[in-house]
Scaffold this active site. Sequence first.
Site, PDB file in Angstrom:
ATOM      1  N   GLU A  68      37.962  47.780  26.538  1.00  0.00           N
ATOM      2  CA  GLU A  68      38.644  48.699  27.095  1.00  0.00           C
ATOM      3  C   GLU A  68      39.756  49.470  25.923  1.00  0.00           C
ATOM      4  O   GLU A  68      39.917  50.754  25.956  1.00  0.00           O
ATOM      5  CB  GLU A  68      39.546  48.371  28.257  1.00  0.00           C
ATOM      6  CG  GLU A  68      38.657  47.903  29.045  1.00  0.00           C
ATOM      7  CD  GLU A  68      39.627  47.112  30.314  1.00  0.00           C
ATOM      8  OE1 GLU A  68      39.770  45.953  30.115  1.00  0.00           O
ATOM      9  OE2 GLU A  68      39.874  47.751  31.601  1.00  0.00           O
ATOM     10  N   GLN A 109      28.902  44.422  38.589  1.00  0.00           N
ATOM     11  CA  GLN A 109      29.838  43.345  37.198  1.00  0.00           C
ATOM     12  C   GLN A 109      30.484  42.326  38.134  1.00  0.00           C
ATOM     13  O   GLN A 109      30.684  41.378  37.172  1.00  0.00           O
ATOM     14  CB  GLN A 109      30.978  44.371  36.986  1.00  0.00           C
ATOM     15  CG  GLN A 109      30.912  45.524  36.127  1.00  0.00           C
ATOM     16  CD  GLN A 109      31.858  46.495  36.015  1.00  0.00           C
ATOM     17  OE1 GLN A 109      31.881  47.539  36.123  1.00  0.00           O
ATOM     18  NE2 GLN A 109      32.806  46.017  35.081  1.00  0.00           N
ATOM     19  N   PHE A 161      41.874  50.390  33.343  1.00  0.00           N
ATOM     20  CA  PHE A 161      42.329  49.840  34.525  1.00  0.00           C
ATOM     21  C   PHE A 161      43.899  50.112  34.976  1.00  0.00           C
ATOM     22  O   PHE A 161      44.446  49.488  35.360  1.00  0.00           O
ATOM     23  CB  PHE A 161      42.045  48.163  34.573  1.00  0.00           C
ATOM     24  CG  PHE A 161      41.979  47.549  36.102  1.00  0.00           C
ATOM     25  CD1 PHE A 161      40.897  47.827  36.611  1.00  0.00           C
ATOM     26  CD2 PHE A 161      43.166  46.819  36.439  1.00  0.00           C
ATOM     27  CE1 PHE A 161      40.696  46.973  38.037  1.00  0.00           C
ATOM     28  CE2 PHE A 161      42.828  46.198  37.717  1.00  0.00           C
ATOM     29  CZ  PHE A 161      41.618  46.088  38.347  1.00  0.00           C
ATOM     30  N   ARG A 197      48.489  47.181  36.607  1.00  0.00           N
ATOM     31  CA  ARG A 197      48.267  47.013  35.058  1.00  0.00           C
ATOM     32  C   ARG A 197      48.955  48.615  34.631  1.00  0.00           C
ATOM     33  O   ARG A 197      49.308  48.606  33.338  1.00  0.00           O
ATOM     34  CB  ARG A 197      46.799  47.441  34.873  1.00  0.00           C
ATOM     35  CG  ARG A 197      46.655  47.037  33.288  1.00  0.00           C
ATOM     36  CD  ARG A 197      45.212  46.899  33.073  1.00  0.00           C
ATOM     37  NE  ARG A 197      44.571  45.437  33.151  1.00  0.00           N
ATOM     38  CZ  ARG A 197      44.783  44.634  32.025  1.00  0.00           C
ATOM     39  NH1 ARG A 197      45.468  45.133  30.784  1.00  0.00           N
ATOM     40  NH2 ARG A 197      44.166  43.383  31.966  1.00  0.00           N
ATOM     41  N   THR A 231      45.263  40.722  34.982  1.00  0.00           N
ATOM     42  CA  THR A 231      46.632  40.658  35.355  1.00  0.00           C
ATOM     43  C   THR A 231      46.716  39.531  36.293  1.00  0.00           C
ATOM     44  O   THR A 231      47.901  39.045  36.631  1.00  0.00           O
ATOM     45  CB  THR A 231      47.313  41.939  35.706  1.00  0.00           C
ATOM     46  OG1 THR A 231      46.390  42.536  36.859  1.00  0.00           O
ATOM     47  CG2 THR A 231      47.259  43.090  34.697  1.00  0.00           C
ATOM     48  N   GLU A 266      32.787  46.904  39.374  1.00  0.00           N
ATOM     49  CA  GLU A 266      33.268  45.886  39.615  1.00  0.00           C
ATOM     50  C   GLU A 266      33.470  45.563  41.043  1.00  0.00           C
ATOM     51  O   GLU A 266      33.358  44.396  41.462  1.00  0.00           O
ATOM     52  CB  GLU A 266      34.984  45.866  38.966  1.00  0.00           C
ATOM     53  CG  GLU A 266      35.602  44.506  39.154  1.00  0.00           C
ATOM     54  CD  GLU A 266      37.050  44.591  38.121  1.00  0.00           C
ATOM     55  OE1 GLU A 266      37.074  45.402  37.185  1.00  0.00           O
ATOM     56  OE2 GLU A 266      37.897  43.904  38.693  1.00  0.00           O
TER      57      GLU A 266
END
Length: 766
Positions: free
Chosen positions: A704, A191, A338, A304, A434, A226
């Site tokens: 998400e 990703q 996340f 998060r 974030t 990721e």
Amino acid sequence: MINIDAKNHVRGTSIYLDDIQEIHGTLFAQPFCAPVAHAKINRINLEPAMAMEGVVAIFTRSDIPGANQIGGIVPDEPLFAEDEIHFWGQPIGLVVGTSEQICRLARKKIEIDFSELPVVTDPRKAARNDSLIVPPRTFNTGNVEDAWEQCEHIFSGRVEVNGQEHLYIEGQGAYAWPKEDDSIYIASSTQGPTAVQRTAAAVLGLPMHKVEVNVQRLGGGFGGKEDQATAWAVMAALAAKKLQKPVKISLHRMDDMMMTGKRHPYSSDYRIGLSKELKILAYEVTHYQNAGAAADLSPAVLERTLFHSTNAYFVPNVRATAYSCRTNLPPNTAFRGFGGPQGKFIIESAIARAASALKVPADHIQKRNLLSEGDVMPYGQKMTEALAKETWEQCAREFDLEKIRQEINEFNATNPRYKKGLAVQPICFGISFTNTMMNHARALVHVYTDGSVVVSTGAVEMGQGVNTKLLQVAAERFGISSDRVKLESTNTLRIANTSPTAASAGADLNGKALEIACDRILSRLKKAAAEKLNAGEIKLANERVVADGEISDMDWEQLVGLAFSKRISLSEHAHYATPNIHFDKKREKGHPFAYHVYGTAIITAVVDCLTGTYEIDRVKLVHDCGKSMNLPVDNGQIEGGLVQGIGWLTLEELLYDEKGKLLSNALSTYKIPDMYSVPGEITIRHYETEGHELAIKKSKAVGEPPLMYGLGAYFAIRNAVTAFNPSADLAINAPYTPEKVLMDLYKKGGGQEKEAVHEAKQTELY
Ligand code: MTE
Ligand code: HPA
Ligand code: MOS
């Protein structure tokens, strides 16, 4: 517009890593890894493996030309183990040979002499040992201490929520080959192509411009690629560079499950205080995040969790603290939501506990506390478009919540063996990374002289349909047919310095950059047309030039030809950065999100009280897509997210033994939702708005948020169990597997385990 990958997917002609035609002379590689979770390495003997026919090389840390370091946020993760092993499955080295099979046989012959050290798998134990990844963080608003005084009811307790295996269909892997001049090409299933490029460059001791990373598409990522696709890509690149041969790595499913990190398990303590009218006046929570053996993305995930600790509710007094605890598990990582889902699950558990004790349906508490416009979140952001109440009301009205409740009560009154339960699940999820600095993207557009268009962005297609959305953006901008536009692979030479495709922001960030690029080309084309046609205003629609409101003779191809003959550039590279977002980590206040996504789901479950097995009966939800630019794609994301969320909280049980060995290491021991366990009915309705300016074509991010509707499955089952066994005080320990349900159905008495403590000043019941 149907998903542009649909045709190739059903024909099997889509190219994944393993479909890349192998170059003559390709070698294969497999990592060899730690057979214990914590130990000091005394000696490694590679000789018996090296002696095997077909083994070409075995690389360990001493073969690394640059830095033996792959940590993205904290430099605490070696590519290959140094003197100590920190988790079961930690890569120690890489066997390269003429076939995958040979590598697998050879790695068994490697002798590792080690001295075992104590293993910690419990995050609370790690916290007691001061073994933290980063210092703890606290989000504060109002004054919880004073607020307890005003509460009519106070409940406290502990919640355990387990991790989750990503189970992307395409496992981790990479294919790398040498290019001239010491450069390297890496085909990766990641990703984050830039993370792969940056890390490979650092490990190989090369400048970034010598590393080209290309991503065609992923057979699923869900956050698991990721950060954690990087190691395998870098290993392949290392071997390719050392041997000057193409090298391919493809992890076996069981290795993938054992070696890679997952969604973070959390163990959390909460205290919630309510007024007589069931308003939540105070909420205090302490999260212990099981980060595993290295930081990976854990600090960002932790953040998060704090952002979403109050879900879709307004709570005036909050203190939320989170510890990222270092344990001897594989480094846990990003997973759809996340950290947000864990933060939400804890407050939903607190509400469920309060509701049981007060003998009111949890939704009575939930409903009284939904966010309204103008409310300020504990992190300082003022909600300008709070749709928590609106989606709830539409959901309750359209699906007749009271009728469902009544039907369930009637069913339960007459059915001794089967019990039904109902839960309402509101969600509110912030859109943007974030980490403010990650919220930017670039796009490159070329218009060719035949009128065809090629688009490159930093977005990675992983099944979520981002390429389809981007194609729609370009086709609409130019007023041309969608089959003139082609989406290119994600490549670090075409698009540099990308953020990973994550945080549900891929379509927004890359799409906005693409709009800018298209508009710049368009304005040049329009100028050329205006001159040629002697017109004031030029528009492009249905492949034709519209001059001063009249459809002209000039079509798209002619316009492109005209511009080219006048030596006008038909290419553009543009940049977009989300405006007006900021966050001050010292004060833990700011405006971190471009906008929020809302929705409400009603979930019902049926439990067989003889066996503990259950079915998620129906899910009916109202979701806020803003103004959807592609309903089939968005609905696919809603259904997939929902089912993945249900799986996490019900069936999927990640199990490590006390020595840190993964026991649920294959699909025979790790159960994910299948055709038989998906809800009998999923009905999706959209909360219609004009959409949000910061969302691509006003179509809000959808990747998400819907996963979090799945939280309701836990509470629907719990309510069914309570209908059968009303006096038991049920601990909250997700996933709620049929085994746990069975135990709860026959659990005796209330409160003796002190899982939930009611500190009410008066015990008046509603
Ligand atoms: N959908 C599919 N089919 N496959 C995936 O891997 N990943 C999810 C979500 N939906 C995923 C998916 C996650 S974790 C994220 S962050 C978003 O897609 C990323 O894509 P987007 O930013 O384009 O929404
Ligand atoms: N969400 C998802 N992935 C991320 C984030 C985030 O907020 N930050 C860094 N990676
Ligand atoms: Mo998604 S967890 O942000 O890749």
